[in-house]
Design an enzyme around this catalytic site. Structure first.
Site, mmCIF file in Angstrom:
data_model
loop_
_atom_site.group_PDB
_atom_site.id
_atom_site.type_symbol
_atom_site.label_atom_id
_atom_site.label_comp_id
_atom_site.label_asym_id
_atom_site.label_seq_id
_atom_site.Cartn_x
_atom_site.Cartn_y
_atom_site.Cartn_z
ATOM 1 N N GLY A 1 3.031 -12.363 0.991
ATOM 2 C CA GLY A 1 3.896 -13.236 1.764
ATOM 3 C C GLY A 1 4.421 -12.603 3.042
ATOM 4 N N PHE A 2 4.677 -11.289 3.027
ATOM 5 C CA PHE A 2 5.297 -10.636 4.173
ATOM 6 C C PHE A 2 4.437 -9.523 4.752
ATOM 7 C CE2 PHE A 2 8.846 -11.689 1.163
ATOM 8 C CZ PHE A 2 9.222 -12.854 1.818
ATOM 9 N N LYS B 1 -0.784 -0.853 6.729
ATOM 10 C CA LYS B 1 -0.031 -1.969 6.162
ATOM 11 C C LYS B 1 0.869 -2.548 7.241
ATOM 12 C CE LYS B 1 1.831 -3.664 1.930
ATOM 13 N NZ LYS B 1 1.853 -3.446 0.493
ATOM 14 N N ASP C 1 6.153 -2.874 -8.460
ATOM 15 C CA ASP C 1 4.914 -3.677 -8.497
ATOM 16 C C ASP C 1 3.775 -2.894 -9.161
ATOM 17 O OD1 ASP C 1 3.520 -6.003 -8.126
ATOM 18 O OD2 ASP C 1 2.930 -5.563 -6.060
ATOM 19 N N LEU D 1 -7.950 -5.936 3.666
ATOM 20 C CA LEU D 1 -8.053 -5.602 2.243
ATOM 21 C C LEU D 1 -7.289 -6.583 1.364
ATOM 22 C CD1 LEU D 1 -7.647 -1.706 2.332
ATOM 23 C CD2 LEU D 1 -9.757 -3.002 1.970
#
Length: 612
Positions: A47-48, A67, A165, A43
């Protein structure tokens, strides 16, 4: 997509065409991750982390989101620390999702190879980014969005979590009810009084994050800023973009002059909004955190106060459910009910921990009715005078000077507050802040509630007071030690030592260390006042601010709230995870009042003459 079945593979996801795993080189492939999750497609990635759409084979192929995180650490010690931190984050996300319908539920957490995984509920629906690419947002829709999302933010912030975020991509319009759901808590940060003063890992999205967050000092107002940015981007349909040279261009923000241009863009497009909404958005977008709204509730108040001239479609959006704003009816002072006599065992041990006496005692209590099935037993504690603190040969410097204190009679909970009792009071109307009905790490209705902040414990007392007409509160530190000692002068009310047969603590040898809480009263021994579990089990909040010693401490048993550090509050009693030294009657500790380590429980008291 095929999954490498090597349990130590750092990245098991492989295209169907691969013969060998790109990460570990093995050729043993299967279709399921952990023999359960069928990974469908990627999806997105950062960066991590990477995020995958998946199906849960154990739940009739229910859709879910996986995730995958890659800790950017080196060395076994650092990796272990990162894994523990990630587990704490997962536990917090579980709490949020279980207690709010506009936050995805956490379904699973696990480690595999060098990666860490979260499995979350899949929310069916378009993101606001997709929406704004297909349709326009007017004032009505912005007000609806704010009215729907601000209570969610208030809930998150009340649990000391900052999302960090918020942007259109991380808000999904749920197909089933049209409600916006806040997703992607991968960058969420737990905030405490001290963590606000030190930089954290810098996580943000350019074009949505304020300057303090980009410097590593995110706060609640940072989330409100990002929500304000989201609103003006939806109104103007102007999103930041990267040009051919890799430069970020933003049509509504002049970085050189540190100025928002969203009003100019609206004017160019012929879009008008009310002055009231404009002022709300301007305040959300203030560059200095101190000039912004500090809480989501404050934004909601302004939003509600400016809806009178709007259409009914906006007026039907409620900022916070009315049940959460209701206050109890006018308080009725309830007379003290008749006291009942109860019996209990009091045990004394020698210095080797051997039981030398077991006496049958009695005391008086009454049962406060919290619900049809749940009561709170309050024990009558007689007044008296005692020596508070430790002599020179015992304990730490913060337990001195030893001093004489006179304590008036009061009532104290027979046990620490249980999870059943907490849940009953958490269901009552909010007074100052929301209460998570299920905050505890170790679940069990008769186990003590833990993982609650000092402010949450105070909220519990206030709600209980409104319900009963009695002024319930946290004990003062002097009341707590007086109640714990129950006339003894030894290190513990049992004697000079404790044993794992009497107390839940980090006992030696480790084979006797339970590593979790137990049901309250499970050892079936009390002190001479009839109070159980005063040593170990859970740290218990007191009302006092933290002071480094007893110089100038009150001598009348009242809480010491003048001077000291108001952001730190006193803890007493030790816990299941601490050694016996910290479980002594005089031992003192502290925690940040807004949560800190969040390992604490409490018990309640009230004075007979105190009514509300």
């Amino acid at each position: 997509m095929q999954i490498c079945q090597n349990p130590n593979c750092s990245n098991p996801f492989n295209p169907d065409s691969n013969r060998f795993c790109v990460s570990c080189g093995q050729s043993n492939f299967g279709k399921l991750l952990r023999n359960r999750y069928r990974v469908l497609r990627l999806l997105g990635e950062g960066g991590f982390s990477r995020t995958y759409a998946a199906e849960d084979a154990d739940r009739l192929n229910a859709p879910c989101v996986i995730k995958q995180f890659f800790p950017q650490v080196q060395g076994t010690g650092q990796r272990t620390k990162a894994a523990e931190f990630f587990k704490e984050e997962a536990f917090r996300l579980y709490e949020l999702g279980e207690n709010h319908t506009q936050i995805p539920r956490l379904l699973a957490y696990f480690e595999q190879g060098s990666s860490l995984y979260l499995v979350q509920e899949f929310i069916q629906g378009p993101t606001l980014l997709k929406e704004v690419q297909q349709q326009t947002y007017d004032e009505t829709r912005i007000r609806e969005l704010l009215a729907d999302l601000l209570p969610t933010l208030e809930f998150i912030h009340s649990h000391n979590v900052i999302h960090r975020d918020i942007k259109p991509e991380n808000i999904i319009r749920r197909d089933s009810d049209g409600k916006p759901v806040l997703i992607d808590f991968g960058g969420a940060k737990q905030v405490t009084q001290t963590s606000l003063a030190r930089p954290a890992t810098v996580i943000y999205t350019i074009g949505y994050a304020p300057t303090e967050q980009m410097a590593g000092f995110a706060c609640h107002a940072s989330d409100l800023y990002a929500l304000g940015v989201t609103c003006v981007r939806l109104l103007t349909r102007c999103l930041p973009f990267q040009d051919a040279y890799g430069q970020i261009n933003d049509p509504i923000y002049d970085a050189m002059n540190v100025k928002w241009l969203w009003r100019e863009r609206l004017q160019e497009k012929g879009i008008t909004i009310s002055d009231d909404l404009g002022k709300i958005l301007d305040k959300l977008l203030k560059h200095l955190p101190s000039e912004r709204y500090q809480t989501a509730a404050a934004v909601l108040d302004d939003l509600k106060s400016t809806t009178s001239t709007l259409t009914p479609a906006v007026l039907k959006i409620v900022a916070i459910p009315e049940s959460r704003l209701l206050r109890s009816p006018e308080k009725i002072i309830v007379p003290l009910p008749p006291l009942e006599t109860f019996e209990f065992d009091v045990v004394t041990v020698d210095t080797a921990g051997r039981e030398v006496s077991r006496d049958r005692r009695n005391a008086k209590l009454f049962a406060e009715q919290l619900s049809q099935t749940i009561t709170l037993e309050m024990v009558s504690i007689p007044g008296g005078t005692y020596m508070m603190g430790s002599p020179e040969y015992e304990g730490d410097a913060d337990e001195r000077p030893q001093h004489q204190v006179t304590v008036e009679p009061f009532f104290m909970g027979k046990f620490p507050v249980t999870q059943a009792q907490w849940r009953a009071i958490a269901a009552l109307p909010k007074v100052k802040q929301t209460l998570n009905p299920n905050p505890s790490k170790f679940k069990g209705l008769d186990r003590p509630v833990e993982n609650v902040s000092w402010h949450e414990a105070v909220e519990f007392c206030v709600r209980l007071s409104e319900k009963t007409g009695r002024n319930y509160r946290l004990p003062s530190e002097a009341e707590w030690e007086y109640a714990c000692r129950a006339g003894t002068t030894t290190s513990f009310h049992f004697g000079e030592t404790i044993t794992p047969e009497l107390v839940s603590y980090a006992a030696e040898p480790k084979s006797k260390f339970r590593k979790e809480t137990t049901n309250v009263g499970s050892f079936e021994v009390a002190n001479a006042f009839g109070l159980y579990d005063m040593h170990g089990l859970v740290w218990e909040w007191c009302a006092d601010s933290w002071h480094n010693n007893y110089n100038d401490a009150p001598l009348d048993g009242t809480a010491w709230v003048i001077g000291g550090d108001a952001h730190r509050r006193v803890l007493r009693g030790g816990s299941w995870s601490f050694n016996s030294e910290l479980c002594r009657s005089a031992s003192r500790s502290w925690n940040e009042s807004d949560g800190g380590l969040r390992i604490c429980g409490f018990r309640v008291v009230f004075s007979p003459e105190e009514i509300i």
